[in-house]
Design an enzyme around this catalytic site. Structure first.
Site, PDB file in Angstrom:
ATOM      1  CG  ASP A 171      -7.456  11.972   5.299  1.00 21.10           C
ATOM      2  OD1 ASP A 171      -7.006  10.833   5.070  1.00 21.10           O
ATOM      3  OD2 ASP A 171      -8.677  12.236   5.300  1.00 21.10           O
ATOM      4  CB  SER A 225      -0.863  -0.005   1.267  1.00 19.92           C
ATOM      5  OG  SER A 225      -1.477   1.248   1.458  1.00 19.92           O
ATOM      6  CE1 TYR A 241      -3.926  -2.155   5.266  1.00 22.53           C
ATOM      7  CE2 TYR A 241      -3.223   0.039   4.600  1.00 22.53           C
ATOM      8  CZ  TYR A 241      -3.637  -1.235   4.277  1.00 22.53           C
ATOM      9  OH  TYR A 241      -3.746  -1.588   2.961  1.00 22.53           O
ATOM     10  CE  LYS A 288      -1.577  -4.579   3.392  1.00 21.91           C
ATOM     11  NZ  LYS A 288      -1.909  -5.848   2.762  1.00 21.91           N
ATOM     12  CG  PHE A 313      -0.998   5.437  -4.929  1.00 18.11           C
ATOM     13  CD1 PHE A 313       0.062   4.556  -5.126  1.00 18.11           C
ATOM     14  CD2 PHE A 313      -0.712   6.672  -4.396  1.00 18.11           C
ATOM     15  CE1 PHE A 313       1.377   4.900  -4.793  1.00 18.11           C
ATOM     16  CE2 PHE A 313       0.601   7.036  -4.064  1.00 18.11           C
ATOM     17  CZ  PHE A 313       1.635   6.150  -4.263  1.00 18.11           C
ATOM     18  CG  ASN A 314      -6.877   6.372  -2.650  1.00 16.17           C
ATOM     19  OD1 ASN A 314      -5.699   6.682  -2.531  1.00 16.17           O
ATOM     20  ND2 ASN A 314      -7.779   6.641  -1.733  1.00 16.17           N
ATOM     21  NE  ARG A 330      -5.971  10.386   0.149  1.00 19.74           N
ATOM     22  CZ  ARG A 330      -5.687  11.570   0.695  1.00 19.74           C
ATOM     23  NH1 ARG A 330      -5.292  12.576  -0.048  1.00 19.74           N
ATOM     24  NH2 ARG A 330      -5.816  11.747   1.998  1.00 19.74           N
TER      25      ARG A 330
HETATM   26  N1  UFG Z   1     -13.297  10.851   2.542  1.00 20.53           N
HETATM   27  C1  UFG Z   1     -14.289  11.732   2.896  1.00 20.53           C
HETATM   28  N2  UFG Z   1     -15.408  11.212   3.497  1.00 20.53           N
HETATM   29  C2  UFG Z   1     -15.575   9.894   3.749  1.00 20.53           C
HETATM   30  C3  UFG Z   1     -14.533   9.000   3.368  1.00 20.53           C
HETATM   31  C4  UFG Z   1     -13.406   9.524   2.770  1.00 20.53           C
HETATM   32  O1  UFG Z   1     -14.179  12.948   2.689  1.00 20.53           O
HETATM   33  O2  UFG Z   1     -16.590   9.493   4.310  1.00 20.53           O
HETATM   34  C5  UFG Z   1     -12.093  11.400   1.896  1.00 20.53           C
HETATM   35  C6  UFG Z   1     -10.826  11.165   2.692  1.00 20.53           C
HETATM   36  O3  UFG Z   1     -10.626  12.194   3.622  1.00 20.53           O
HETATM   37  C7  UFG Z   1      -9.767  11.130   1.591  1.00 20.53           C
HETATM   38  C8  UFG Z   1     -10.510  10.560   0.380  1.00 20.53           C
HETATM   39  O4  UFG Z   1     -11.894  10.711   0.669  1.00 20.53           O
HETATM   40  O5  UFG Z   1      -9.369  12.432   1.280  1.00 20.53           O
HETATM   41  C9  UFG Z   1     -10.253   9.071   0.164  1.00 20.53           C
HETATM   42  O6  UFG Z   1     -10.448   8.406   1.402  1.00 20.53           O
HETATM   43  P1  UFG Z   1     -10.442   6.833   1.543  1.00 20.53           P
HETATM   44  O7  UFG Z   1     -10.752   6.527   2.968  1.00 20.53           O
HETATM   45  O8  UFG Z   1     -11.306   6.212   0.509  1.00 20.53           O
HETATM   46  O9  UFG Z   1      -8.952   6.440   1.163  1.00 20.53           O
HETATM   47  P2  UFG Z   1      -7.581   6.923   1.807  1.00 20.53           P
HETATM   48  O10 UFG Z   1      -6.915   7.786   0.782  1.00 20.53           O
HETATM   49  O11 UFG Z   1      -7.730   7.475   3.146  1.00 20.53           O
HETATM   50  O12 UFG Z   1      -6.884   5.519   2.003  1.00 20.53           O
HETATM   51  C10 UFG Z   1      -6.460   4.738   0.943  1.00 20.53           C
HETATM   52  C11 UFG Z   1      -6.654   3.260   1.256  1.00 20.53           C
HETATM   53  C12 UFG Z   1      -5.795   2.851   2.428  1.00 20.53           C
HETATM   54  C13 UFG Z   1      -4.384   3.299   2.223  1.00 20.53           C
HETATM   55  C14 UFG Z   1      -4.317   4.757   1.885  1.00 20.53           C
HETATM   56  C15 UFG Z   1      -2.933   5.233   1.599  1.00 20.53           C
HETATM   57  O13 UFG Z   1      -7.991   2.989   1.546  1.00 20.53           O
HETATM   58  O14 UFG Z   1      -5.820   1.463   2.540  1.00 20.53           O
HETATM   59  O15 UFG Z   1      -5.125   5.019   0.739  1.00 20.53           O
HETATM   60  O16 UFG Z   1      -2.486   4.646   0.460  1.00 20.53           O
HETATM   61  F1  UFG Z   1      -3.693   3.099   3.365  1.00 20.53           F
END
Ligand code: UFG
Length: 321
Positions: free
Chosen positions: A285, A117, A141, A145, A169-170, A221
């Protein structure tokens, strides 16, 4: 044809990897405890073993059945939960993965593709992030990894196996042909949450922060379609089997999309407004996280087919139609 063991193959990404390999004619064995995966994600043509990666004897049985390579995607993946209950993550993500590596070594299985990740990098010091970016996870987490990457690296240096660590990534989207229909239970990620709002299962989306240093104030992202990830697994598998060398690569598109842009694109696709509000920032974040995936392009000849966020979101919405 080579026999490929997909551990965690009934999960969201695992099921797409399964489809890719079945389409290419591999013999696929799915190993999954169904704790978060779904039996409907085990596709016709795949063999299925219902067992946990904590079950050493079940791992031994399957590894001794003649396996050419392992793809390991079984893990707990809720970042927030990993900070509250690290033991759960130590057990599943670290002990479970070490069980897999040990069972491979005992049975002379030489190749593993591991689901890593971008979380291993922690807060980006620059963007897009390449593989030389310092490793400094800010959640447990992400640490789990990296711990497995390091163990695979040791095992590889000691001549026991070769590995491909794929730093996603996402991951978003669904198979465009509609072959995979199992949705994640209790989704924690942005797009599945948006879909729950779109279908009335959830009242509203909270956008975490609109005061970031980005053009619209919301986080950026790198959203990569899961079928493009699946394709990279197959290329990594062939790289390992042909070159007998290890590699670690990022998998992303290199493009950044903000939360607000995702919301706007979804509204366009579903033809209605989404109920959302702006909430405080979520701890941990980064404002922006995008991948430099040139190394995957160079070593694996991989590039994403999906480069338009609307097309990606459409594949998720199709599941609801
Ligand atoms: N977000 C919101 N509201 C929500 C959920 C998410 O605004 O209810 C925003 C988050 O703040 C972020 C973006 O949407 O800016 C994406 O959030 P995610 O939770 O979908 O994904 P992340 O970027 O936080 O995390 C992802 C993976 C993780 C990994 C991380 C870093 O899900 O497993 O990328 O690579 F660790």
């Amino acid at each position: 044809m080579e026999r490929i063991l997909i551990v965690g193959g009934a999960g969201y990404i695992g099921s797409h990897v399964q489809k890719q390999l079945l389409d290419e004619g591999f013999h696929v064995i799915v190993y999954d405890d169904l704790s978060s995966g779904d039996i409907i994600n085990v596709l016709p043509g795949a063999d299925f073993v219902k067992a946990s990666i904590l079950d050493k004897s079940a791992l031994k049985d399957v590894m001794s059945s003649g396996i050419d390579a392992v793809i390991h995607l079984a893990a707990k993946k809720a970042v927030g939960e990993s900070m509250i209950n690290p033991s759960l993550y130590a057990e599943n993500n670290i002990s479970g993965s070490l069980n897999i590596l040990n069972a491979m070594v005992e049975n002379n299985v030489k190749n593993i593709v591991f689901s890593s990740s971008a979380a291993v990098y922690g807060m980006p010091q620059y963007c897009p992030i390449d593989e030389n970016h310092p490793i400094s996870p800010i959640n447990y987490y992400g640490y789990t990894k990296f711990a497995i990457e390091e163990n695979m690296n040791w095992f590889s240096q000691l001549g026991k196996l070769n590995y491909a660590a794929l730093r996603y990534f996402n991951a978003v989207g669904y198979d465009a042909s509609g072959a995979i229909r199992g949705k994640e239970r209790n989704p924690q990620n942005l797009l599945p949450i948006i879909m729950e709002v779109a279908t009335g299962k959830r009242e509203k989306l909270s956008i975490f922060g609109n005061d970031y240093d980005t053009p619209d104030g919301t986080c950026i992202r790198d959203y990569i379609h899961v079928s493009d990830l699946a394709k990279a697994h197959s290329l990594a598998l062939k790289y390992l089997m042909n070159k007998k060398q290890s590699l670690t690569v990022n998998l992303g598109t290199g493009m950044g999309t903000s939360v607000k842009e995702i919301v706007d694109a979804t509204e366009k696709i579903i033809g209605k407004k989404l109920n959302y509000d702006f909430a405080p920032r979520r701890p941990g974040d980064p404002a922006k996280l995008t991948a430099n995936a040139h190394l995957a392009q160079k070593l694996l000849n991989w590039s994403p087919d999906y480069t338009c966020i609307e097309d990606i979101i459409q594949t998720v919405w199709n599941l609801e139609l």
